[in-house]
Motif scaffolding. Structure first.
Motif, PDB file in Angstrom:
ATOM      1  N   GLY A 201       0.800  -1.219   0.000  1.00 33.38           N
ATOM      2  CA  GLY A 201       0.000   0.000   0.000  1.00 33.38           C
ATOM      3  C   GLY A 201       0.827   1.261   0.000  1.00 33.38           C
ATOM      4  N   ASN A 202       1.894   1.282  -0.794  1.00 35.02           N
ATOM      5  CA  ASN A 202       2.782   2.448  -0.806  1.00 35.02           C
ATOM      6  C   ASN A 202       3.194   2.853   0.603  1.00 35.02           C
ATOM      7  OD1 ASN A 202       2.974   2.890  -3.620  1.00 35.02           O
ATOM      8  ND2 ASN A 202       0.907   3.719  -3.609  1.00 35.02           N
ATOM      9  N   TYR A 203       3.542   1.848   1.407  1.00 33.45           N
ATOM     10  CA  TYR A 203       3.929   2.039   2.801  1.00 33.45           C
ATOM     11  C   TYR A 203       2.794   2.589   3.655  1.00 33.45           C
ATOM     12  CZ  TYR A 203       8.722   1.063   1.351  1.00 33.45           C
ATOM     13  OH  TYR A 203       9.845   0.454   0.857  1.00 33.45           O
ATOM     14  N   ARG A 204       1.534   2.424   3.201  1.00 37.46           N
ATOM     15  CA  ARG A 204       0.390   2.824   4.037  1.00 37.46           C
ATOM     16  C   ARG A 204      -0.224   1.615   4.732  1.00 37.46           C
ATOM     17  NH1 ARG A 204       2.071   6.637   0.833  1.00 37.46           N
ATOM     18  NH2 ARG A 204       1.487   8.755   1.438  1.00 37.46           N
ATOM     19  N   ALA A 205      -0.031   0.426   4.162  1.00 39.88           N
ATOM     20  CA  ALA A 205      -0.469  -0.809   4.822  1.00 39.88           C
ATOM     21  C   ALA A 205       0.809  -1.574   5.131  1.00 39.88           C
ATOM     22  CB  ALA A 205      -1.398  -1.600   3.921  1.00 39.88           C
ATOM     23  N   SER A 206       1.569  -1.048   6.063  1.00 34.86           N
ATOM     24  CA  SER A 206       2.963  -1.445   6.196  1.00 34.86           C
ATOM     25  C   SER A 206       3.408  -1.331   7.649  1.00 34.86           C
ATOM     26  CB  SER A 206       3.800  -0.543   5.286  1.00 34.86           C
ATOM     27  OG  SER A 206       5.138  -0.951   5.255  1.00 34.86           O
ATOM     28  N   ILE A 207       4.699  -1.554   7.866  1.00 36.19           N
ATOM     29  CA  ILE A 207       5.209  -1.511   9.247  1.00 36.19           C
ATOM     30  C   ILE A 207       6.624  -0.949   9.268  1.00 36.19           C
ATOM     31  CG2 ILE A 207       6.116  -3.897   9.162  1.00 36.19           C
ATOM     32  CD1 ILE A 207       5.134  -4.160  12.127  1.00 36.19           C
ATOM     33  N   ALA A 208       6.916  -0.170  10.305  1.00 31.29           N
ATOM     34  CA  ALA A 208       8.291   0.237  10.613  1.00 31.29           C
ATOM     35  C   ALA A 208       8.581  -0.300  12.007  1.00 31.29           C
ATOM     36  CB  ALA A 208       8.434   1.757  10.575  1.00 31.29           C
ATOM     37  N   VAL A 209       9.741  -0.951  12.175  1.00 27.80           N
ATOM     38  CA  VAL A 209       9.958  -1.763  13.376  1.00 27.80           C
ATOM     39  C   VAL A 209      10.968  -1.137  14.335  1.00 27.80           C
ATOM     40  CG1 VAL A 209       9.239  -3.868  12.230  1.00 27.80           C
ATOM     41  CG2 VAL A 209      11.652  -3.233  12.176  1.00 27.80           C
ATOM     42  N   THR A 210      10.896  -1.589  15.575  1.00 28.22           N
ATOM     43  CA  THR A 210      11.646  -0.987  16.683  1.00 28.22           C
ATOM     44  C   THR A 210      13.077  -1.534  16.769  1.00 28.22           C
ATOM     45  OG1 THR A 210       9.671  -0.550  17.980  1.00 28.22           O
ATOM     46  CG2 THR A 210      11.688  -0.846  19.220  1.00 28.22           C
ATOM     47  N   PRO A 211      14.044  -0.643  16.977  1.00 28.29           N
ATOM     48  CA  PRO A 211      15.448  -1.092  17.131  1.00 28.29           C
ATOM     49  C   PRO A 211      15.665  -1.739  18.502  1.00 28.29           C
ATOM     50  CG  PRO A 211      15.311   1.292  17.413  1.00 28.29           C
ATOM     51  CD  PRO A 211      13.926   0.833  17.068  1.00 28.29           C
ATOM     52  N   ILE A 212      15.229  -2.981  18.620  1.00 30.50           N
ATOM     53  CA  ILE A 212      15.339  -3.703  19.898  1.00 30.50           C
ATOM     54  C   ILE A 212      16.805  -3.784  20.347  1.00 30.50           C
ATOM     55  CG2 ILE A 212      14.874  -5.919  21.050  1.00 30.50           C
ATOM     56  CD1 ILE A 212      12.327  -4.871  20.179  1.00 30.50           C
ATOM     57  N   HIS A 213      17.714  -3.850  19.362  1.00 30.58           N
ATOM     58  CA  HIS A 213      19.131  -4.010  19.717  1.00 30.58           C
ATOM     59  C   HIS A 213      19.666  -2.811  20.487  1.00 30.58           C
ATOM     60  CE1 HIS A 213      18.904  -1.964  15.841  1.00 30.58           C
ATOM     61  NE2 HIS A 213      20.082  -1.445  16.074  1.00 30.58           N
ATOM     62  N   GLU A 214      19.002  -1.671  20.395  1.00 31.08           N
ATOM     63  CA  GLU A 214      19.424  -0.488  21.150  1.00 31.08           C
ATOM     64  C   GLU A 214      18.541  -0.249  22.371  1.00 31.08           C
ATOM     65  OE1 GLU A 214      22.113   1.033  20.494  1.00 31.08           O
ATOM     66  OE2 GLU A 214      22.429   1.396  18.351  1.00 31.08           O
ATOM     67  N   SER A 215      17.593  -1.150  22.617  1.00 26.58           N
ATOM     68  CA  SER A 215      16.622  -0.899  23.692  1.00 26.58           C
ATOM     69  C   SER A 215      17.290  -1.007  25.059  1.00 26.58           C
ATOM     70  CB  SER A 215      15.466  -1.898  23.595  1.00 26.58           C
ATOM     71  OG  SER A 215      15.921  -3.213  23.841  1.00 26.58           O
ATOM     72  N   GLU A 216      16.812  -0.200  25.978  1.00 26.62           N
ATOM     73  CA  GLU A 216      17.299  -0.224  27.361  1.00 26.62           C
ATOM     74  C   GLU A 216      16.093  -0.409  28.268  1.00 26.62           C
ATOM     75  OE1 GLU A 216      20.412  -0.208  27.804  1.00 26.62           O
ATOM     76  OE2 GLU A 216      21.396   1.060  26.315  1.00 26.62           O
ATOM     77  N   GLY A 217      16.195  -1.299  29.240  1.00 27.32           N
ATOM     78  CA  GLY A 217      15.102  -1.494  30.186  1.00 27.32           C
ATOM     79  C   GLY A 217      13.875  -2.055  29.498  1.00 27.32           C
ATOM     80  N   ILE A 218      12.711  -1.670  29.992  1.00 30.45           N
ATOM     81  CA  ILE A 218      11.484  -2.273  29.480  1.00 30.45           C
ATOM     82  C   ILE A 218      10.543  -1.261  28.834  1.00 30.45           C
ATOM     83  CG2 ILE A 218      11.554  -4.236  31.063  1.00 30.45           C
ATOM     84  CD1 ILE A 218       9.413  -2.766  32.775  1.00 30.45           C
ATOM     85  N   ILE A 219      11.022  -0.026  28.655  1.00 28.67           N
ATOM     86  CA  ILE A 219      10.165   0.996  28.044  1.00 28.67           C
ATOM     87  C   ILE A 219      10.727   1.391  26.685  1.00 28.67           C
ATOM     88  CG2 ILE A 219       9.335   3.385  28.233  1.00 28.67           C
ATOM     89  CD1 ILE A 219       7.973   1.605  30.246  1.00 28.67           C
ATOM     90  N   THR A 220       9.877   1.401  25.687  1.00 25.44           N
ATOM     91  CA  THR A 220      10.283   1.884  24.362  1.00 25.44           C
ATOM     92  C   THR A 220       9.953   3.370  24.277  1.00 25.44           C
ATOM     93  OG1 THR A 220       9.644  -0.261  23.456  1.00 25.44           O
ATOM     94  CG2 THR A 220      10.036   1.523  21.885  1.00 25.44           C
ATOM     95  N   PRO A 221      10.947   4.200  23.928  1.00 31.55           N
ATOM     96  CA  PRO A 221      10.640   5.629  23.757  1.00 31.55           C
ATOM     97  C   PRO A 221       9.564   5.813  22.686  1.00 31.55           C
ATOM     98  CG  PRO A 221      12.994   5.186  23.496  1.00 31.55           C
ATOM     99  CD  PRO A 221      12.319   3.865  23.570  1.00 31.55           C
TER     100      PRO A 221
END
Lengths: 441, 373
Positions: free
Chosen positions: A94-114
């Motif tokens: 969908g031209n990136y309208r029916a799509s996903i951008a994913v979280t950089p888990i490798h840089e995550s700290e603790g249990i909260i995602t900014p």
């Protein structure tokens, strides 16, 4: 050398402009500049002598920083520009309208995602809703239906909870083989945040839910009008309408101003840009609960209304993105990871160094909350040249344990797309590089 | 912390007209998980204010009839919400070619990242649902399109009416929706009441309600009827049904947990590595991109190719550099062409072609398209 000459010139210039070299501190400041330049060719890791980063005043330590009037909404350090969501053309629907951008888990700290890194899945693009024109309608099998403005909704007694939201397609591209040499893409279809809102059961107190109400439709106001059917029991348990995310308003990517939150259940069920809740005695058959988000089994039947994300875990450090290539022989290092379950609270995480043949117990750390990311840790003495197959395996208080790939595939086949929670393995090579592999029989 | 035994917390529904919070039936979690009740002032480790529950707060107002009518547009399998109307396959094909083909391809074959709507005769394609590549990776996989997979046709009507065309939704009339549904039934070779939806077919509400999709019984658990919710609970109470394993902590395998045949399976080649932006954990500063330079680097042709060509180089919309095709639009003046492009039109032109460029940049793309030789 030209650079060095320039600096020399600059220094002599400064001397003439500033003839009084009075203090010992200033003396070091000036002379230090010279040795800093001379040392630039030497990496701080191999430096035998003094570390310039310590010996000499850094630029930021000698000049004014930004005034408080700048960046009234704070931004990450400019050096952190690689810590971002990412997308791939494979999932460009969908031209990136029916799509996903994913979280950089490798840089995550603790249990909260900014909030700026929280994964972003849409079916018709990110809607931008005018909060003054926002309305929520609740109707159907209730004695007294209701329309609420945002301000009215926010006047109900609040509840704040920390929960992950996971797209059930997390890991769904790897049923038949590993495909992503990346933690961000292999496990980043999820994030975790502190949510503030109201229990739906609090609202229903005075709407008068009729006993024949068995199902609730939740519908978004975005261009796709994303809709899902929820059994009434979840609605009356811990389902929330949330407007707060980590202490501020929801981001547009997370459904500003209001989304449904069904703790532990498929991200897709947590309808964003929420506009309408309707109660009925029969389920709806919305597009995203039949054509998608159903799990096709080898007998040709598909599981529908597959709500909860099952117990899962991953090693976060090391990862393909953050390998151990810089570790020295005998160095003590923390193996760290995340575990989560939409069916309860994490009770155990085991870690294997041989791809799941033998396990040792890892330690949980920090807050251990229901339907929430949980950090775990294992302290390891690294042996230079060792080859490891790091596999983590979590359990929850409902009694579930992560299956092996063979076990899960044996029960469900490989065409399910969604709800893959088998154990995952990182190979640590002899030189410390990390690769995503799978162990299969 | 407390974990109550599920069986201890079963309340019964009192014989009242409505359910209140205190009377909710407490059973094991319907999805197979743990249920954490609020007991006193606590749920799990979270404190709650017990005085905040059981209140009558009603802070909004009752919606008007017109408001309910405006928003309550969903369509249920039994026909609830399905409007009167009719549409022919012929009209549907016409609409499809004008508004849908650029994304969903010829005869619903898919393409451009948008789903296919048909893979031929739905009854035959339905047979592929038993294909599973877990034993033979080279085998054919299952084909999940509307005709072969969706259990209810109501979903199709509802979704088209609410959410299509993707770039300009809620612009189709009921009759147009019926026509498009008829066309999609046609390309899936669906039969209604023994009659094939052929090119002459005209779909009405009555006929629509007689549609039986080939995969109607292809889903578990059965959610319909008065036992629907209990069926779901029963299904998820057995881990085997959904590929899960339960084990006592003390009995989980800690040593020799693998078959001798276990082997390491690697990513084949590069795998999927088309990541944007490319993966990097570097903490050095990004290259400064001069704003002015970035502006002068704006490439209308590139924007055209990524955002516009799909329609404007197809049969759908006037093509780039095609003077004849543009003639009737240019007659209205270039400003009107800009305006329609920026705001979008009801004929399928999404605002700025779905791009996020500035108005000035968009005009440059239009200028590129209208730069006739």
């Amino acid at each position: 050398m030209k650079k060095l000459v320039d600096v020399l010139k600059k220094n002599s210039l400064q001397k003439t402009q500033e003839p009084k070299l009075t203090s010992r501190r200033e003396f070091f400041k000036k002379t230090g500049t010279l040795s800093a330049i001379a040392a630039t060719a030497i990496s701080p890791l191999t430096l035998k002598g003094d570390d310039d980063a310590i010996i000499h005043h850094p630029e930021w330590g000698q000049v004014w920083g930004d005034p408080v009037t700048k960046n009234l909404y704070g931004m990450p350090s400019k050096y952190e520009h690689n810590n971002t969501r990412r997308y791939t053309k494979l999932l460009a629907s969908g031209n990136y309208r029916a799509s996903i951008a994913v979280t950089p888990i490798h840089e995550s700290e603790g249990i909260i995602t900014p909030n700026g890194l929280f994964f972003n899945r849409t079916h018709g693009g990110v809607a931008h809703i005018d909060p003054k024109k926002y309305r929520l309608m609740i109707h159907g099998l209730v004695k007294k239906p209701i329309v609420l403005t945002l301000e009215q909704l926010k006047r109900y007694p609040k509840v704040t909870r920390i929960h992950f939201i996971e797209c059930p397609a997390n890991g769904g591209q790897e049923w038949r083989r590993p495909q992503y040499n990346s933690l961000q893409f292999a496990k980043g279809f999820m994030s975790c945040a502190q949510w503030t809102g109201v229990y739906i059961k609090t609202l229903l107190e005075d709407l008068g839910l009729k006993p024949e109400a068995k199902w609730m439709l939740a519908e978004g106001s975005d261009s796709s009008e994303m809709a899902r059917t929820v059994p009434i029991e979840k609605v009356l348990d811990d389902a929330m309408l949330v407007w707060g995310q980590n202490g501020e308003a929801l981001r547009p990517e997370q459904g500003y101003p209001v989304r449904l939150l069904l703790p532990g259940w498929e991200g897709n069920l947590c309808v964003k840009w929420l506009k309408r809740l309707e109660f009925a005695s029969e389920p709806w058959y919305a597009k995203e609960e039949t054509s998608k988000y159903t799990v096709l089994k080898p007998d040709g039947k598909a599981i529908q209304h597959f709500y909860a994300n099952e117990v899962n875990s991953t090693v976060v450090s090391p990862s393909p993105e953050k390998p151990w290539t810089d570790l020295k022989d005998g160095e003590i290092v923390e193996i760290e990871g995340l575990a989560w379950s939409g069916m309860g609270t994490i009770t155990r995480v085991d870690l294997s160094f041989d791809g799941g043949r033998n396990y040792v117990e890892a330690n949980l750390k920090g807050l251990v909350l229901p339907k929430c990311w949980t950090r775990w840790s294992y302290i390891h003495k690294y042996k230079k040249g060792e080859r490891l197959l790091l596999t983590s395996r979590a359990m929850d208080d409902a009694g579930y344990i992560q299956p092996t790939i063979d076990e899960e595939v044996g029960m469900i086949g490989v065409e399910g797309v969604y709800h893959r929670n088998a154990v995952e393995t990182w190979e640590v090579t002899e030189n410390g590089e990390v690769n995503h592999v799978q162990i299969r029989s | 912390m407390f974990k109550l035994d599920h069986k201890l917390i079963i309340f019964s529904i009192l014989a009242s007209a409505t359910i209140s919070f205190a009377q909710i039936v407490k059973k094991p979690d319907i999805a197979g998980g743990v249920y954490y009740p609020i007991v006193g002032d606590q749920t799990h480790i979270y404190k709650v204010n017990p005085n905040a529950y059981g209140l009558k707060l009603y802070k909004g107002r009752v919606p008007t009839k017109n408001e309910l009518k405006a928003w309550d547009k969903d369509v249920m399998p039994d026909g609830t919400g399905l409007p009167e109307g009719k549409g022919s396959v012929e009209k549907g094909e016409e609409l499809y070619e004008a508004k849908c083909i650029m994304c969903h391809g010829d005869f619903g074959s898919g393409g451009g990242g948008y789903p296919a709507l048909s893979a031929g005769n739905a009854y035959e394609v339905h047979e592929t649902l038993k294909n599973n590549r877990w034993k033979d990776p080279e085998a054919d996989g299952p084909i999940r399109v509307f005709g072969s997979y969706w259990p209810q046709a109501s979903t199709l009507f509802w979704y088209i009416k609410d959410a299509m065309p993707h770039q300009k939704t809620k612009t189709l009339t009921n009759d147009e929706t019926y026509a498009l549904v008829a066309y999609i039934l046609n390309i899936n070779e669906i039969e209604i009441d023994g009659e094939e939806v052929d090119e002459e077919y005209v779909l009405t509400r009555d006929k629509f309600l007689k549609i039986q999709m080939p995969n109607k019984d292809g889903f578990v658990p059965n959610i319909d009827g008065k036992d629907g919710v209990e069926n779901v609970r029963k299904f998820f109470s057995n881990p085997k049904n959904f590929g899960a394993i339960k084990v006592k902590e003390s009995e989980r395998c800690m040593t020799n947990c693998q078959k001798a045949s276990a082997k390491v399976v690697r990513i084949s080649g590069e795998g999927i590595s088309d990541f944007h932006p490319p993966i990097s954990v570097e903490r050095s500063l990004p290259k400064e991109v001069n704003k002015e330079e970035k502006k002068s680097n704006f490439n209308p042709q590139k924007v055209f190719e990524t955002n516009c060509a799909m329609c404007h180089n197809g049969e759908v919309a006037p093509g780039a550099k095609n003077k004849g095709a543009w003639a009737k639009f240019i007659k209205k003046g270039i400003e009107k062409v800009y305006e329609n492009g920026i705001k979008g039109t009801n004929n399928g032109m999404p605002p700025k072609g779905g791009s996020s460029i500035s108005d000035e940049e968009f005009k440059k793309v239009v200028d590129f398209m209208l730069d006739f030789d």
